[in-house]
Scaffold this active site. Structure first.
Site, PDB file in Angstrom:
ATOM      1  N   HIS A 190     -20.957 -17.942  -7.624  1.00 18.95           N
ATOM      2  CA  HIS A 190     -21.901 -18.202  -6.378  1.00 18.95           C
ATOM      3  C   HIS A 190     -22.897 -18.951  -7.016  1.00 18.95           C
ATOM      4  O   HIS A 190     -23.930 -19.851  -5.904  1.00 18.95           O
ATOM      5  CB  HIS A 190     -21.958 -17.483  -5.326  1.00 18.95           C
ATOM      6  CG  HIS A 190     -22.747 -17.996  -3.940  1.00 18.95           C
ATOM      7  ND1 HIS A 190     -21.623 -18.536  -3.152  1.00 18.95           N
ATOM      8  CD2 HIS A 190     -24.024 -17.703  -3.995  1.00 18.95           C
ATOM      9  CE1 HIS A 190     -22.176 -18.590  -2.699  1.00 18.95           C
ATOM     10  NE2 HIS A 190     -23.404 -18.117  -2.086  1.00 18.95           N
ATOM     11  N   SER A 221     -23.347 -22.466  -0.100  1.00 20.86           N
ATOM     12  CA  SER A 221     -22.897 -21.563   0.535  1.00 20.86           C
ATOM     13  C   SER A 221     -23.153 -21.886   2.011  1.00 20.86           C
ATOM     14  O   SER A 221     -21.894 -22.558   2.701  1.00 20.86           O
ATOM     15  CB  SER A 221     -24.087 -20.423   0.760  1.00 20.86           C
ATOM     16  OG  SER A 221     -23.903 -19.523   0.490  1.00 20.86           O
TER      17      SER A 221
END
Length: 725
Positions: free
Chosen positions: A694, A573
């Site tokens: 994610h 991320s």
């Protein structure tokens, strides 16, 4: 985000069927530059943009459109190539078996613990299960009384349905649960009866998105609730579907058409709202202005109107309401490491008094209990737990394991306090804090499935480019000789005020038992040393984060832990952005990189829904100074043709709503074209999962597959044995 019934604190903020071919050539337009012949052919279609008088070019914007058939074919070709390379690594099967063994035997753990009505509620994480379950029990000392309330695998056998979050009613008779599919974090609110486990009432859609998250708070009588809600179709433009989060009220048994808006008018487009309830029917709303750390609080006494307590610039980061009408606030205004203020409910913030002034450590959470204030501080990464008697003003430090983390403080029945504690070598345990100050472990303590007794944990400090001291948490085999020969995996994040605190991960043993060293860096941009540490690594100061990380790598080499050809780095991320910046700024410093769900084109990230929430952390191209800073480190734009880059594995998921997977696609295409080393020597690979987002809500099978791929890739590149010695 960590919440209890009366406390809010700062939130924050990973299998594809492959086409059986090793390469796939795409129809190329004339003039396209050929990449390494082993890679799928990738068209270059130059596009230019103007920013503040500067022309910026890129060649791979066409890869942004995942609905395009040719982009899907390109992704399939990249996946096929990646599978062919990773599956052929010698010893991979033995490594996969070891990873599966550790994941499938991981200790049973309990998260989101809380006491409601007559029961304790928790998320139960169990070995071998695809997803955690919501359970109730009589006591943390009686896990034999555990009963399952909701098992998402019963609703989706493949593990694709995940619990985003849940909240029991005050009497413990019902729970409200956000459920989403395939790691998408696009949740709908479901209500269940705790006694029967059966659904009740209606399903409320659009309560949770990966942009602003979601939340719920029950009303005092347990017959109604407040929930976050995103625009319904037709209410706003389609481009605003994941923005303008508001708070709505619902009464059980009534149709959704009767729900009403109670808070949200005038809030920012990028508002992120988290709800909690306090004593005597008090409702609390914590509203974030995107992800940059600006927060505001609204309060609603039972039967009263919503009133704003603090604004985005007032520095209030947490709140607990007491039954006697006092509010206790965690504030960083004029105290970047945090202080506790006290204020009578109904009074303006200007009337608040300092109860606990700023200290050496960074205050992260507190809990008021029976005249005692329990305070958890960060000391640059590890935690310290203190107790202050509000009457005598006497303070004491409560005993914790060395280099440990206090993850949560939870109020139980009869004014008892439970603390969740873990370290790098000891898994999470829930402790009961006794009146004499000692901590006694409850029956919910995890029992480790791996022996870390042959591992030692040290804290060392690297020096960044500007002289800043950067803490490093080093896990290494005991008796290690500093001769520069060891394979090292360096991890970093550095953003959003997210602190890298000591945490147990059995899979680290896979690396350590093969002679490796693992290092976790506490970089600027995080919150380890307070808000000043965070602000030193955001907006136009983001380069400090990359300098810190590079300084960490140089320290490990200078100290004799490793050398560049045996140094790998990993991050996801915002940490994926860190990987992109590190490998493009200092490619000679690293041998291998695993970059997960990362951001690489900093000039277009804000065009995505969640990217707009990141503007308060990264900045915007609309501001010239911020544009110059973004362009200065944007990994996609820092890639140079003919450079010898490290081997890189990029991983992403089709359902990632936080970072657009196109970021990974474009970066892979650019690096494959620029890499001077052969694919056989230093490959640049892309792994895209059809069953993940994610990382939140990933199934156990997905976790095993991803960890096997990333570890086998890094170990192979560093010349480590994949089979256990």
């Amino acid at each position: 985000m960590r919440t209890t019934s009366s406390t809010l604190s700062t939130p924050r903020r990973h299998l594809v069927q492959l086409i059986a071919l090793s390469t796939l050539s795409l129809a190329a337009a004339g003039g396209a530059r050929a990449a390494d012949p082993a890679y799928p052919a990738t068209q270059q279609r130059p596009v230019q943009d103007q920013f503040h008088g500067t022309t910026v070019s890129e060649d791979y914007r066409w890869l942004e459109d995942f609905e395009s058939p040719e982009v899907k074919r390109w992704v399939a070709a990249q996946n096929a190539l990646t599978r062919a390379r990773l599956d052929a690594i010698p010893g991979r099967e033995a490594l996969a078996a070891r990873i599966k063994e550790l994941v499938m035997t991981r200790p049973t753990g309990y998260g989101s613990l809380g006491h409601y009505g007559k029961h304790w509620f928790a998320m139960k994480y169990e070995p071998g299960r695809q997803q955690p379950r919501i359970v109730v029990m009589d006591s943390p000392d009686k896990p034999e009384t555990v009963r399952v309330v909701l098992d998402p695998v019963q609703l989706a056998a493949d593990g694709s349905l995940a619990i985003d979050w849940f909240k029991p009613s005050p009497d413990g008779k019902r729970i409200a649960v956000s459920l989403s599919e395939k790691g998408s974090e696009r949740g709908s609110l479901h209500l269940y009866d705790v006694a029967s486990g059966k659904p009740v009432d209606v399903v409320i859609p659009r309560v949770q998105f990966p942009t602003g998250g979601g939340s719920v708070s029950w009303q005092a009588d347990g017959k109604g609730l407040l929930y976050t809600r995103y625009p319904a179709p037709g209410e706003r433009a389609e481009s605003d579907a994941m923005f303008f989060q508001q708070v709505w009220s619902h009464r059980l048994g009534e149709p959704l058409s009767k729900d009403r808006l109670v808070l949200g008018e005038g809030l920012p487009r990028i508002a992120e709202t988290f709800l909690a309830s306090g004593p005597k029917g008090l409702q609390i709303a914590q509203v974030l202005n995107g992800d940059g750390g600006e927060e505001a609080f609204w309060l609603q006494p039972q039967g009263g109107r919503w009133q704003q307590l603090s604004g985005f610039q007032d520095g209030v980061k947490g709140l607990q309401a007491a039954a006697d009408g006092w509010l206790y606030l965690l504030s960083t205004k004029g105290a970047p490491k945090g202080q506790v203020l006290r204020l009578k409910l109904g009074q303006p913030l200007s009337k608040a008094e300092v109860l606990v002034p700023e200290a050496e450590g960074t205050l992260t959470q507190f809990k008021l209990l029976d005249g005692q204030l329990y305070l958890s501080y960060l000391l640059g990464g590890p935690s310290e737990l203190r107790r202050l008697d509000l009457k005598t003003r006497k303070s004491q430090v409560l005993p914790l394991p060395a280099i440990a983390s206090v993850d949560a403080l939870v109020k139980g029945e009869k004014n008892e306090l439970l603390a969740s504690v873990q370290s790098y070598t000891q898994p999470q345990a829930w402790y009961r804090v006794h009146k004499d100050g000692h901590l006694a472990v409850t029956a919910l303590a995890q029992k480790s499935n791996v022996d870390f007794s042959d591992v030692e944990v040290l804290r060392e400090f690297a020096t960044s480019k500007d002289g800043t001291r950067v803490p490093l948490n080093i896990l290494r085999p005991k008796g290690l000789k500093l001769d520069g020969s060891h394979p090292v995996l360096l991890y970093g994040y550095g953003g959003y005020s997210v602190s890298q605190t000591p945490g147990f991960n059995a899979l680290r043993k896979v690396w350590l038992e093969r002679g490796g060293v693992m290092v976790i860096a506490n970089l600027r941009g995080g919150g380890e040393f307070g808000e000043a540490w965070h602000l030193a690594g955001n907006l136009t100061r983001k380069q400090n984060v990359f300098d810190d990380f590079i300084g960490a790598a140089e320290h490990l080499i200078a100290r004799g832990y490793t050398k560049p050809e045996r140094l790998a780095i990993q991050g996801g991320s915002n940490g994926g952005l860190l990987m992109g910046a590190a490998l493009t700024q200092r490619p000679e410093l690293f041998r291998a990189v695993h970059a997960s769900v990362g951001i690489y084109d900093m000039l277009r990230v804000e065009l995505d829904a969640n990217g707009a929430f990141n503007i308060t952390e990264f900045g915007t191209v609309k501001d010239e100074a911020q544009f110059r800073a973004l362009l200065g480190y944007s990994p996609l734009h820092k890639v140079k043709d003919g450079t010898r880059y490290p081997a890189v594995l990029f991983t992403t998921g089709d359902h990632d709503g936080r970072v657009n997977p196109m970021q990974s696609r474009k970066m892979v295409a650019r690096l494959q074209a620029a890499q001077s080393a052969s694919m056989a020597e230093r490959p640049v690979l892309l792994r895209t999962s059809a069953n993940a987002g994610h990382g939140m809500g990933s199934s156990t099978s997905e976790v095993i597959a991803e960890r096997t791929d990333s570890y086998s890739f890094l170990m192979d590149q560093l010349g480590m044995p994949l089979q256990k010695p």
